[in-house]
Design a protein around this motif. Sequence first.
Motif, PDB file in Angstrom:
ATOM      1  N   PRO A 173       0.814  -1.219   0.000  1.00 30.10           N
ATOM      2  CA  PRO A 173       0.000   0.000   0.000  1.00 30.10           C
ATOM      3  C   PRO A 173       0.849   1.272   0.000  1.00 30.10           C
ATOM      4  CG  PRO A 173      -0.806  -1.548   1.642  1.00 30.10           C
ATOM      5  CD  PRO A 173       0.493  -2.088   1.126  1.00 30.10           C
ATOM      6  N   ALA A 174       1.967   1.251   0.717  1.00 31.47           N
ATOM      7  CA  ALA A 174       2.848   2.419   0.783  1.00 31.47           C
ATOM      8  C   ALA A 174       4.046   2.163  -0.122  1.00 31.47           C
ATOM      9  CB  ALA A 174       3.304   2.655   2.214  1.00 31.47           C
ATOM     10  N   GLY A 175       4.110   2.851  -1.226  1.00 31.96           N
ATOM     11  CA  GLY A 175       5.255   2.748  -2.110  1.00 31.96           C
ATOM     12  C   GLY A 175       5.082   1.823  -3.300  1.00 31.96           C
ATOM     13  N   GLY A 176       4.055   0.973  -3.289  1.00 33.13           N
ATOM     14  CA  GLY A 176       3.796   0.091  -4.420  1.00 33.13           C
ATOM     15  C   GLY A 176       4.886  -0.938  -4.687  1.00 33.13           C
ATOM     16  N   ARG A 177       5.613  -1.320  -3.653  1.00 36.75           N
ATOM     17  CA  ARG A 177       6.683  -2.314  -3.840  1.00 36.75           C
ATOM     18  C   ARG A 177       6.093  -3.696  -4.114  1.00 36.75           C
ATOM     19  NH1 ARG A 177       8.489   1.329  -0.177  1.00 36.75           N
ATOM     20  NH2 ARG A 177      10.488   2.280  -0.651  1.00 36.75           N
ATOM     21  N   GLU A 178       6.756  -4.432  -4.989  1.00 39.71           N
ATOM     22  CA  GLU A 178       6.261  -5.748  -5.383  1.00 39.71           C
ATOM     23  C   GLU A 178       6.651  -6.799  -4.353  1.00 39.71           C
ATOM     24  OE1 GLU A 178       7.922  -6.263  -9.288  1.00 39.71           O
ATOM     25  OE2 GLU A 178       6.385  -5.004 -10.186  1.00 39.71           O
ATOM     26  N   ARG A 179       5.720  -7.742  -4.131  1.00 39.58           N
ATOM     27  CA  ARG A 179       5.939  -8.833  -3.184  1.00 39.58           C
ATOM     28  C   ARG A 179       5.534 -10.153  -3.829  1.00 39.58           C
ATOM     29  NH1 ARG A 179       8.768  -5.649  -0.898  1.00 39.58           N
ATOM     30  NH2 ARG A 179       8.384  -4.733   1.117  1.00 39.58           N
ATOM     31  N   ALA A 180       6.099 -11.243  -3.306  1.00 35.62           N
ATOM     32  CA  ALA A 180       5.744 -12.596  -3.726  1.00 35.62           C
ATOM     33  C   ALA A 180       5.827 -13.492  -2.497  1.00 35.62           C
ATOM     34  CB  ALA A 180       6.688 -13.092  -4.821  1.00 35.62           C
ATOM     35  N   ALA A 181       5.516 -14.755  -2.656  1.00 37.90           N
ATOM     36  CA  ALA A 181       5.554 -15.687  -1.533  1.00 37.90           C
ATOM     37  C   ALA A 181       6.932 -15.659  -0.877  1.00 37.90           C
ATOM     38  CB  ALA A 181       5.221 -17.091  -2.012  1.00 37.90           C
ATOM     39  N   TYR A 182       6.949 -15.677   0.435  1.00 38.28           N
ATOM     40  CA  TYR A 182       8.204 -15.620   1.173  1.00 38.28           C
ATOM     41  C   TYR A 182       8.308 -16.780   2.169  1.00 38.28           C
ATOM     42  CZ  TYR A 182      11.918 -13.848   4.192  1.00 38.28           C
ATOM     43  OH  TYR A 182      13.062 -13.710   4.931  1.00 38.28           O
TER      44      TYR A 182
END
Length: 103
Positions: free
Chosen positions: A46-55
């Motif tokens: 939500p803050a910064g639009g950084r991409e994430r994936a399964a961790y």
Amino acid sequence: MFKQLAQPDRPLVGIVLSGRVVSAPEGEMLAAVLLREGFGPFRTTPAGGRERAAYCMMGVCFDCLVTIDGRPNRQACQERVRAGICVEPQQGAALLPAIGSKA
């Protein structure tokens, strides 16, 4: 990058990943399928639009949140593949119903 080591003895079903139909063993963990199919990012922050994936792959970190069948905030590592599910990346924070509302 990711590959399945052995073919499970389960029927293959069709699922939709961002509009692309793929086959996956019914009952397999969804996050594993998404990684194997190159789906990503799973979500953006939500803050910064950084991409994430399964961790963590065990439901602790919430980096694998996706939208499944129009329902946001689903942890892909906690969902099993079933025929016909539609998975989309989650963009930022999902809108949630207000406390006390019937959604």
